[in-house]
Design a protein around this motif. Structure first.
Motif, mmCIF file in Angstrom:
data_model
loop_
_atom_site.group_PDB
_atom_site.id
_atom_site.type_symbol
_atom_site.label_atom_id
_atom_site.label_comp_id
_atom_site.label_asym_id
_atom_site.label_seq_id
_atom_site.Cartn_x
_atom_site.Cartn_y
_atom_site.Cartn_z
ATOM 1 N N THR A 137 0.851 -1.176 0.000
ATOM 2 C CA THR A 137 0.000 0.000 0.000
ATOM 3 C C THR A 137 0.894 1.236 0.000
ATOM 4 O OG1 THR A 137 -0.084 0.146 2.412
ATOM 5 C CG2 THR A 137 -1.797 -1.199 1.330
ATOM 6 N N LYS A 138 0.321 2.345 -0.383
ATOM 7 C CA LYS A 138 1.073 3.604 -0.391
ATOM 8 C C LYS A 138 1.660 3.899 0.986
ATOM 9 C CE LYS A 138 0.457 8.587 -1.109
ATOM 10 N NZ LYS A 138 -0.486 9.662 -1.514
ATOM 11 N N GLU A 139 0.825 3.753 2.020
ATOM 12 C CA GLU A 139 1.278 4.036 3.380
ATOM 13 C C GLU A 139 2.457 3.158 3.771
ATOM 14 O OE1 GLU A 139 -0.207 3.743 8.045
ATOM 15 O OE2 GLU A 139 -1.537 3.092 6.430
ATOM 16 N N ALA A 140 2.343 1.857 3.493
ATOM 17 C CA ALA A 140 3.416 0.934 3.859
ATOM 18 C C ALA A 140 4.701 1.265 3.108
ATOM 19 C CB ALA A 140 2.990 -0.500 3.575
ATOM 20 N N ALA A 141 4.589 1.507 1.803
ATOM 21 C CA ALA A 141 5.773 1.806 0.992
ATOM 22 C C ALA A 141 6.476 3.069 1.470
ATOM 23 C CB ALA A 141 5.366 1.958 -0.478
ATOM 24 N N GLU A 142 5.682 4.094 1.793
ATOM 25 C CA GLU A 142 6.275 5.378 2.149
ATOM 26 C C GLU A 142 6.849 5.395 3.563
ATOM 27 O OE1 GLU A 142 3.359 8.374 1.248
ATOM 28 O OE2 GLU A 142 3.777 8.262 -0.905
ATOM 29 N N GLU A 143 6.499 4.398 4.364
ATOM 30 C CA GLU A 143 7.106 4.323 5.692
ATOM 31 C C GLU A 143 8.245 3.309 5.746
ATOM 32 O OE1 GLU A 143 5.946 4.851 10.272
ATOM 33 O OE2 GLU A 143 4.381 4.087 8.950
ATOM 34 N N ILE A 144 8.138 2.251 4.979
ATOM 35 C CA ILE A 144 9.150 1.191 5.027
ATOM 36 C C ILE A 144 10.407 1.555 4.252
ATOM 37 C CG2 ILE A 144 9.661 -1.165 4.251
ATOM 38 C CD1 ILE A 144 6.663 -1.782 4.873
ATOM 39 N N PHE A 145 10.247 1.984 3.002
ATOM 40 C CA PHE A 145 11.421 2.117 2.142
ATOM 41 C C PHE A 145 12.392 3.235 2.537
ATOM 42 C CE2 PHE A 145 8.965 -0.824 -0.342
ATOM 43 C CZ PHE A 145 9.955 -1.651 -0.865
ATOM 44 N N PRO A 146 11.940 4.330 3.170
ATOM 45 C CA PRO A 146 12.937 5.295 3.655
ATOM 46 C C PRO A 146 13.836 4.722 4.751
ATOM 47 C CG PRO A 146 10.802 6.355 3.432
ATOM 48 C CD PRO A 146 10.574 4.883 3.253
ATOM 49 N N LEU A 147 13.390 3.651 5.398
ATOM 50 C CA LEU A 147 14.184 3.036 6.463
ATOM 51 C C LEU A 147 15.151 1.977 5.950
ATOM 52 C CD1 LEU A 147 11.450 2.582 9.235
ATOM 53 C CD2 LEU A 147 13.310 4.254 9.208
ATOM 54 N N THR A 148 14.985 1.548 4.709
ATOM 55 C CA THR A 148 15.838 0.479 4.191
ATOM 56 C C THR A 148 17.243 1.002 3.919
ATOM 57 O OG1 THR A 148 15.133 0.873 1.897
ATOM 58 C CG2 THR A 148 13.885 -0.746 3.165
ATOM 59 N N LYS A 149 18.217 0.116 4.124
ATOM 60 C CA LYS A 149 19.615 0.498 3.978
ATOM 61 C C LYS A 149 20.391 -0.451 3.058
ATOM 62 C CE LYS A 149 19.464 2.411 8.653
ATOM 63 N NZ LYS A 149 18.201 3.002 8.270
ATOM 64 N N ILE A 150 19.798 -1.591 2.742
ATOM 65 C CA ILE A 150 20.470 -2.579 1.896
ATOM 66 C C ILE A 150 20.254 -2.231 0.427
ATOM 67 C CG2 ILE A 150 20.607 -5.019 1.256
ATOM 68 C CD1 ILE A 150 21.603 -4.414 4.094
ATOM 69 N N ASP A 151 21.330 -2.059 -0.314
ATOM 70 C CA ASP A 151 21.234 -1.657 -1.711
ATOM 71 C C ASP A 151 21.311 -2.826 -2.688
ATOM 72 O OD1 ASP A 151 20.996 1.005 -1.033
ATOM 73 O OD2 ASP A 151 23.140 1.440 -1.274
ATOM 74 N N LYS A 152 21.693 -4.000 -2.204
ATOM 75 C CA LYS A 152 21.897 -5.122 -3.116
ATOM 76 C C LYS A 152 20.734 -6.107 -3.047
ATOM 77 C CE LYS A 152 25.936 -3.434 -4.284
ATOM 78 N NZ LYS A 152 26.191 -2.881 -5.637
ATOM 79 N N PHE A 153 21.042 -7.416 -3.078
ATOM 80 C CA PHE A 153 20.020 -8.440 -3.287
ATOM 81 C C PHE A 153 19.114 -8.703 -2.085
ATOM 82 C CE2 PHE A 153 23.285 -9.564 -6.444
ATOM 83 C CZ PHE A 153 22.489 -9.591 -7.582
ATOM 84 N N SER A 154 19.582 -8.474 -0.885
ATOM 85 C CA SER A 154 18.797 -8.834 0.297
ATOM 86 C C SER A 154 17.828 -7.741 0.743
ATOM 87 C CB SER A 154 19.728 -9.198 1.457
ATOM 88 O OG SER A 154 20.519 -10.324 1.139
ATOM 89 N N PHE A 155 17.568 -6.788 -0.131
ATOM 90 C CA PHE A 155 16.673 -5.688 0.239
ATOM 91 C C PHE A 155 15.260 -6.188 0.515
ATOM 92 C CE2 PHE A 155 15.664 -6.176 -4.192
ATOM 93 C CZ PHE A 155 14.336 -5.776 -4.308
ATOM 94 N N ASP A 156 14.843 -7.275 -0.162
ATOM 95 C CA ASP A 156 13.507 -7.834 0.078
ATOM 96 C C ASP A 156 13.357 -8.245 1.535
ATOM 97 O OD1 ASP A 156 14.606 -8.614 -2.647
ATOM 98 O OD2 ASP A 156 12.484 -9.058 -2.992
ATOM 99 N N VAL A 157 14.377 -8.936 2.030
ATOM 100 C CA VAL A 157 14.360 -9.403 3.416
ATOM 101 C C VAL A 157 14.262 -8.220 4.363
ATOM 102 C CG1 VAL A 157 15.683 -10.592 5.208
ATOM 103 C CG2 VAL A 157 15.666 -11.487 2.865
#
Length: 248
Positions: free
Chosen positions: A170-190
């Protein structure tokens, strides 16, 4: 007021000049028949071939097509994050440039969102999933080993297939989760799923049909990188870097 974009389709791409056109035409053909507004965003990860040129040429035929053309390679996690945050859709799905899972699978996701789930992810492992052709034994063993390490380091025991490249937020989930992500390679899904659980978002796996490319191989250096990424995720979990509370 302009009509709200309902679905954004994000496609991370690296040197995909041979496959991206067929994928975009398939996705566009499906979306053009739907009764909602949509957009397609291709994020080129520093491609050295004509990926950007092919996409730009298709803009003349696909009105809702956008291109983010990174001149340097950053990694699939980086460009997926970039696309998910650049998107405007109420729902945002990322999918692979090789069209391994066709976009019409999104129809299986809508009922789950109506049931209150915030993230619906494709799975190649749960009952009802189809791999065509079946996964070779060696690749199955590698996947099982990585899954075990993922569970041990991150606690994602309830997620069977954390790395299928077909996930909708959802828009809400994407906009809160992805700014917190730090992995740039393959394990970003995890990492994205770890953050989602930390923030209290509900995740649902659905079976998909996966067109299996037997020519695709995971190199040893990629496996090593994925292992280090799991360690980084675990450290970030311990340090509380994913602990932002969900709004509302």
């Amino acid at each position: 007021m302009a009509e709200e974009i309902y679905l954004s389709v994000i496609i991370p791409a690296f040197n995909e000049e041979k496959r991206i056109e067929a994928t975009l035409k398939d996705i566009s053909g499906y979306l053009s028949k739907q009764n909602y507004k949509s957009e397609i965003i291709v994020v080129s990860d520093g491609s050295k071939d004509k990926t950007a040129e092919v996409v730009n040429n298709l803009k003349l035929k696909i009105a809702n097509l956008r291109l983010i053309d990174n001149k340097e390679n950053h990694g699939k996690g980086f460009v997926t994050r970039q696309g998910m945050l650049e998107a405007k859709g109420k729902f945002r799905i990322f999918t692979d440039a090789d069209n391994s899972t066709t976009i019409n699978h999104v129809e299986k996701m809508w009922p789950e969102f109506k049931e209150g789930f915030d993230i619906v992810i494709g799975s190649r492992e749960i009952e009802g999933a189809v791999l065509d052709p079946p996964q070779p034994e060696e690749r199955r063993k590698k996947a099982a080993a990585f899954r075990l390490l993922t569970d041990i380091f991150t606690g994602l025991w309830d997620i069977i297939d954390s790395q299928c490249g077909f996930k909708c937020f959802t828009k809400e989930a994407a906009e809160e989760i992805f700014p917190l992500t730090k992995i740039d390679k393959f394990s970003f899904d995890v990492e994205a799923l770890v953050i989602a659980k930390k923030l209290g978002y509900r995740i649902k796996e659905i079976p998909i049909t996966w067109k299996n490319d037997l020519a695709t191989t995971v190199k040893f250096k990629h496996m090593v990188q994925m292992g280090f990424d799991l360690i980084k995720i675990r450290i970030n979990m311990i340090l509380g870097k994913y602990n932002r509370k969900k709004h509302g």
